[in-house]
Design a protein around this motif. Structure first.
Motif, PDB file in Angstrom:
ATOM      1  N   ILE A 126       0.833  -1.206   0.000  1.00  0.00           N
ATOM      2  CA  ILE A 126       0.000   0.000   0.000  1.00  0.00           C
ATOM      3  C   ILE A 126       0.863   1.250   0.000  1.00  0.00           C
ATOM      4  O   ILE A 126       0.450   2.312  -0.482  1.00  0.00           O
ATOM      5  N   SER A 127       2.082   1.145   0.519  1.00  0.00           N
ATOM      6  CA  SER A 127       2.968   2.318   0.578  1.00  0.00           C
ATOM      7  C   SER A 127       3.333   2.819  -0.818  1.00  0.00           C
ATOM      8  O   SER A 127       3.808   3.946  -0.962  1.00  0.00           O
ATOM      9  N   ASN A 128       3.130   1.986  -1.823  1.00  0.00           N
ATOM     10  CA  ASN A 128       3.436   2.400  -3.201  1.00  0.00           C
ATOM     11  C   ASN A 128       2.318   3.236  -3.824  1.00  0.00           C
ATOM     12  O   ASN A 128       2.451   3.684  -4.960  1.00  0.00           O
ATOM     13  N   TYR A 129       1.236   3.416  -3.096  1.00  0.00           N
ATOM     14  CA  TYR A 129       0.075   4.128  -3.624  1.00  0.00           C
ATOM     15  C   TYR A 129      -0.239   5.335  -2.753  1.00  0.00           C
ATOM     16  O   TYR A 129       0.020   5.347  -1.544  1.00  0.00           O
ATOM     17  N   SER A 130      -0.821   6.335  -3.377  1.00  0.00           N
ATOM     18  CA  SER A 130      -1.339   7.493  -2.644  1.00  0.00           C
ATOM     19  C   SER A 130      -2.855   7.472  -2.708  1.00  0.00           C
ATOM     20  O   SER A 130      -3.456   6.665  -3.432  1.00  0.00           O
ATOM     21  N   ILE A 131      -3.477   8.377  -1.965  1.00  0.00           N
ATOM     22  CA  ILE A 131      -4.948   8.450  -1.953  1.00  0.00           C
ATOM     23  C   ILE A 131      -5.490   8.626  -3.370  1.00  0.00           C
ATOM     24  O   ILE A 131      -6.446   7.966  -3.784  1.00  0.00           O
ATOM     25  N   LEU A 132      -4.877   9.493  -4.147  1.00  0.00           N
ATOM     26  CA  LEU A 132      -5.399   9.818  -5.478  1.00  0.00           C
ATOM     27  C   LEU A 132      -5.333   8.630  -6.429  1.00  0.00           C
ATOM     28  O   LEU A 132      -6.113   8.549  -7.379  1.00  0.00           O
ATOM     29  N   ASP A 133      -4.404   7.690  -6.174  1.00  0.00           N
ATOM     30  CA  ASP A 133      -4.288   6.531  -7.064  1.00  0.00           C
ATOM     31  C   ASP A 133      -5.527   5.648  -7.047  1.00  0.00           C
ATOM     32  O   ASP A 133      -5.757   4.869  -7.974  1.00  0.00           O
ATOM     33  N   PHE A 134      -6.321   5.759  -5.996  1.00  0.00           N
ATOM     34  CA  PHE A 134      -7.499   4.905  -5.862  1.00  0.00           C
ATOM     35  C   PHE A 134      -8.721   5.473  -6.586  1.00  0.00           C
ATOM     36  O   PHE A 134      -9.799   4.871  -6.541  1.00  0.00           O
TER      37      PHE A 134
END
Length: 684
Positions: free
Chosen positions: A239-247
C-alpha cells in the motif's frame, strides 16, 4: 466584485452565499465549489457548480470564474426520484432505509429497512404526518432544512445525532413536485470510527467495505482485506506504493485534490458519492465515500486521514432499473392513453395526471374533488357508479368497471376504471388510486358487432328456411319425373331409347339425392338432441334396407359384429344418419376389381362410450384428400354420384354428440372409419 460576478450571468440569490463569495474572494482570492443558479440574459435559468478567483493586472483587480452546467444532471435527478416513487417495490432491494412523503407531509411509502430503523411497522406509518411521527427526534433546524428542500426543490444532505436512541442518521433528501423521497441509514458505526479510529485499527481487517489509512501527505499506510478485494489489489501489493489519489479515476483526481481534500483539512471530514478505480479490471466502481482526519490523542493534532467506502454497484443498478421501468411505464401510458389518479379520502382531494384531464375533457390544472367528478358522469350511470365505488371500498374489490361520461360538447364517452384502496394500521380506508382509459371506440365497435351479428343471424335463419322449403318444393316435381320415366321404361321401345331414359333417371336420382342431403343438413342443424336407448342392430339393418337401390349392393359381403351387452344412450336419429352415410360411401366406392368386395361393421359399447368401426376393402382415399373430405361439397371421386355433403354432415353430428372420428385409408387397399361416442346414460 459581486457586480462583476453578476455581469458574467451568475446571480447568487441567498445573502449568505453572497457574503461567503465576497469573503473568500477578498481573503484567498478563491471560492470553493458552490451550487448556484445562473440566469443568462433572456434565457431560461440553469443550475451550475461555480468557482471564482481574483487576480491583479496593472493594479486592477479581475475575477476569473468557471462554472459547470448541472441543469441536465438536476433534471435526470428529478426523473430518478419520480421513478423511485412509481416503482417502490424495487426500493426493498436497496440496502438504505427509504421513505416517500407527499406535498402534505404525509408518509406514502416505507421500506423494510426504514421500518427497522424507525422501529414501527408501515401500517403504523403510511398516511401519518411526518412531523407527528418524528416530533421527538427531528430538531427544528433539521426540519427547516427538509422544508426548504421541498420549497426550493433542492437536494439536501443531513447528518443528525439522535440522543434518545443514541444513533447517528445520515439522510439524502430528494425533492420532486409530488413531494420528497428520503434515503437514510444508520451511520453510528461510521461516526464512532471517526472518533475512535485508533481503537478500531486492530479489528477492521475483516470488516466489510473499504477501510483505509493514509498519512497527511496522502501516502498509503493501510488498506483492509475487503478494500483490497474491492479495488483489485492482492495481499502482496504494498500500500505504501500508492497514494490516496491513485485509488480514484484519473478524471476525478484534480477535483478531489483541489476541492475535497481542503474540506477534509478544514472541517475534519467529508462524505459523498463517487468512484473508486479497479486496478484489476478496466472499470470504475460506484461507492459511498467518507474521509476524516485522525487526531493524536495527546495534542489533538491530525496525524493521518482515514477513509471508508461501500460498493454501490447493486444500488446503482437498481436505480438504473427504476429509471428504465419508469421510461417503459411512461411509454405504456402514452401509447395506451392511460390516465391515473389518487384520491385522499380524509381531505377529499383527487390528484389527476395530465391524461385524466384529456379523457374527461376538463380544463388542465382545475382542482378535482368528488363533487366535481359527479358532474362529469352520465346521469343515468351516476347511481350505478356510486354503488360500485362503495362496494369496492367496503370489500377491497380491485376489479375494473366502466361507465359513461359527458364531455363539454355534450358528446357521450365510455371509460374503463381500475382502482385499489389503501388502508391504515387499523384497516380504515384512507386513500384510493387507479387508472382510467377511454373505451368509447371499443364500445361503439361492440354495438356495431352486435347489430351485425343480429342481422347475420336473421339472414342465416331466413336462408335456412328458404333452403329447406325450396328443397321440399323441388323434390315433388322430381318424384313425378321419376314416376313418368318408370312408366315409359315399362312400355315397349327401342333399346337406345330405353338407355337414354335410364341416363335421365340416373340424373334425376342424383339431383334427388343431392336435395335430400341438403334437407338432412338443414334438419340436423336445427334438430335438438334426445337421450334415447340405442339399438345398433336395428339401425344397421334399417340402413342396409334403405340402401338397396345402390348398384352392386348385393355383390358386397357385409359382416356385422356387435358387442352391446351394456346399454347405450345417445341421440338415435343422429347415429342412424352417421351409420347410413358411412355404409352408403362404403357401397358406392367399393373396388369393382376385387372378387370379394367387403364391409365390416364392429360396435363395442360400455358404460362410458361406444366405439363404432366401419371398414371396407374399397378403392380407398388419396392421402392429399383425407384432410378435405369433411369439407362441404368436396368429392374425392367423380365416378359415383354424390353431393359431397355427406361427410360434412357426419362431422357436424360428431361434434354435436361430443364424439371423435378417426380415418385410416390407403388407395387400392381400403378405408376404416372409427367413431367414438360418449354414453349419455342417465346415471352418467
Amino acid at each position: 466584485m459581486v457586480k462583476k460576478f453578476e455581469e458574467l450571468g451568475i446571480i447568487i440569490d441567498e445573502e449568505s452565499k453572497r457574503k461567503e463569495a465576497l469573503e473568500s474572494l477578498n481573503s484567498s482570492g478563491k471560492v470553493l465549489s458552490m451550487e448556484l443558479i445562473a440566469r443568462p440574459k433572456e434565457k431560461e435559468k440553469i443550475f451550475i457548480t461555480a468557482s471564482a478567483e481574483t487576480y491583479e493586472v496593472n493594479k486592477k483587480k479581475y475575477i476569473l470564474a468557471t462554472y459547470l452546467d448541472r441543469t441536465d444532471e438536476r433534471k435526470a435527478q428529478k426523473k430518478i426520484v419520480a421513478s423511485e416513487k412509481k416503482y417502490r417495490e424495487l426500493t426493498e432491494r436497496i440496502s438504505d432505509a427509504f421513505i416517500s412523503i407527499d406535498n402534505h407531509w404525509n408518509l406514502t411509502y416505507v421500506n423494510a429497512k426504514a421500518q427497522e430503523l424507525i422501529q414501527k411497522k408501515k401500517e403504523e406509518l403510511i398516511g401519518k404526518n411526518i412531523w407527528d411521527v418524528f416530533k421527538n427526534t427531528i430538531s427544528s433546524s433539521t426540519r427547516g432544512k427538509i422544508e426548504g428542500a421541498l420549497k426550493k426543490q433542492e437536494y439536501v444532505h443531513l447528518e443528525q445525532f439522535h440522543p434518545r436512541n443514541n444513533i447517528w442518521i445520515e439522510s439524502h433528501v430528494y425533492p420532486s413536485p409530488e413531494g420528497l423521497t428520503v434515503y437514510f441509514r444508520d451511520i453510528t458505526q461510521r461516526k464512532v470510527s471517526e472518533e475512535e479510529n485508533q481503537k478500531l485499527l486492530a479489528v477492521i481487517e475483516k470488516s466489510p467495505g473499504f477501510i483505509g489509512l493514509s498519512g497527511m501527505d496522502g501516502g498509503g499506510i493501510y488498506l483492509n482485506e475487503s478494500g483490497r478485494e474491492l479495488v483489485g489489489l492482492s495481499n502482496e501489493d504494498a500500500i505504501s506504493n500508492y497514494s490516496i489519489l491513485d485509488f480514484f479515476p484519473e478524471d476525478s483526481r484534480q477535483v478531489i485534490k483541489e476541492e475535497y481534500m481542503p474540506i477534509i483539512f478544514k472541517n475534519g471530514s467529508w462524505s459523498g458519492e463517487g468512484y473508486l478505480k479497479s486496478f484489476k479490471e478496466n472499470r470504475n466502481i460506484p461507492a459511498a465515500l467518507s474521509a476524516f482526519l485522525i487526531n493524536d490523542k495527546n495534542n489533538n493534532k491530525p496525524i493521518g486521514i482515514g477513509s471508508v467506502a461501500f460498493d454501490l454497484t447493486d444500488q446503482k443498478k437498481t436505480e438504473r432499473e427504476i429509471l428504465e421501468l419508469q421510461n417503459k411505464m411512461n411509454a405504456a401510458i402514452r401509447i395506451g392513453k392511460i390516465g391515473y389518479w389518487n384520491w385522499n379520502f380524509e381531505k377529499d382531494i383527487i390528484d389527476w395526471s395530465e391524461r385524466m384531464y384529456e379523457i374527461y375533457d376538463v380544463e388542465p390544472g382545475r382542482k378535482i374533488d368528488v363533487a366535481f367528478t359527479k358532474t362529469l358522469i352520465h346521469p343515468d350511470d351516476l347511481v350505478m357508479h356510486d354503488t360500485i365505488i362503495d362496494t369496492k371500498i367496503s370489500q377491497r374489490d380491485n376489479s375494473s368497471f366502466s361507465y359513461r361520461i359527458i364531455h363539454r360538447d355534450k358528446s357521450i364517452k365510455y371509460v374503463k376504471v381500475q382502482m385499489e384502496v389503501t388502508t391504515d394500521a387499523s384497516g380504515k380506508v384512507i386513500a384510493s388510486q387507479g387508472t382510467a382509459v377511454d373505451i368509447t371506440e371499443a364500445k361503439e365497435f361492440e354495438k356495431r358487432l352486435e347489430n351485425q351479428n343480429a342481422e347475420l343471424k336473421k339472414t342465416n335463419s331466413e336462408l335456412d328456411s328458404f333452403v329447406y322449403s325450396a328443397s321440399h318444393e323441388l323434390r315433388a316435381p322430381l318424384a313425378s319425373i321419376m314416376g313418368l320415366l318408370d312408366i315409359i321404361k315399362k312400355e315397349k321401345g327401342e333399346p337406345e331409347t330405353i338407355n337414354r331414359l335410364e341416363m335421365m333417371e340416373n340424373s334425376v336420382m342424383r339431383l334427388d339425392a343431392f336435395i335430400e342431403d341438403i334437407i338432412s343438413y338443414s334438419r340436423n342443424k336445427h334438430m335438438s338432441l334426445k337421450c334415447e336407448k340405442v339399438n345398433f342392430k336395428e339401425i344397421i339393418d334399417k340402413a342396409l334396407q334403405d340402401l338397396w337401390y345402390l348398384k352392386n349392393t348385393k355383390k358386397i359381403h357385409i359382416s356385422t359384429n356387435l358387442k352391446t351387452d351394456c346399454e347405450f344412450f345417445s341421440d338415435r336419429r343422429s347415429i342412424a344418419v352417421l351409420i347410413s352415410n358411412f355404409l352408403s360411401n362404403a357401397i358406392k366406392y367399393h373396388d369393382k376389381t376385387k372378387t370379394t368386395p367387403s364391409i365390416w361393421i364392429d360396435v363395442n359399447t360400455n358404460e362410458e362410450k361406444a366405439v363404432i368401426e366401419i371398414k371396407d376393402n374399397g378403392i380407398g382415399i388419396k392421402k392429399k384428400s383425407q384432410e378435405k373430405i369433411y369439407d362441404m361439397f368436396y368429392r374425392d371421386s367423380t365416378d359415383e354420384m354424390g353431393s359431397g355433403i355427406g361427410l360434412f354432415i357426419v362431422k357436424e353430428i360428431i361434434n354435436k354428440l361430443d364424439g371423435t372420428i378417426e380415418l385410416d385409408s390407403k388407395p387400392k387397399i381400403g378405408t376404416t372409419f372409427t367413431l367414438t361416442l360418449p354414453n349419455t346414460y342417465p346415471n352418467n
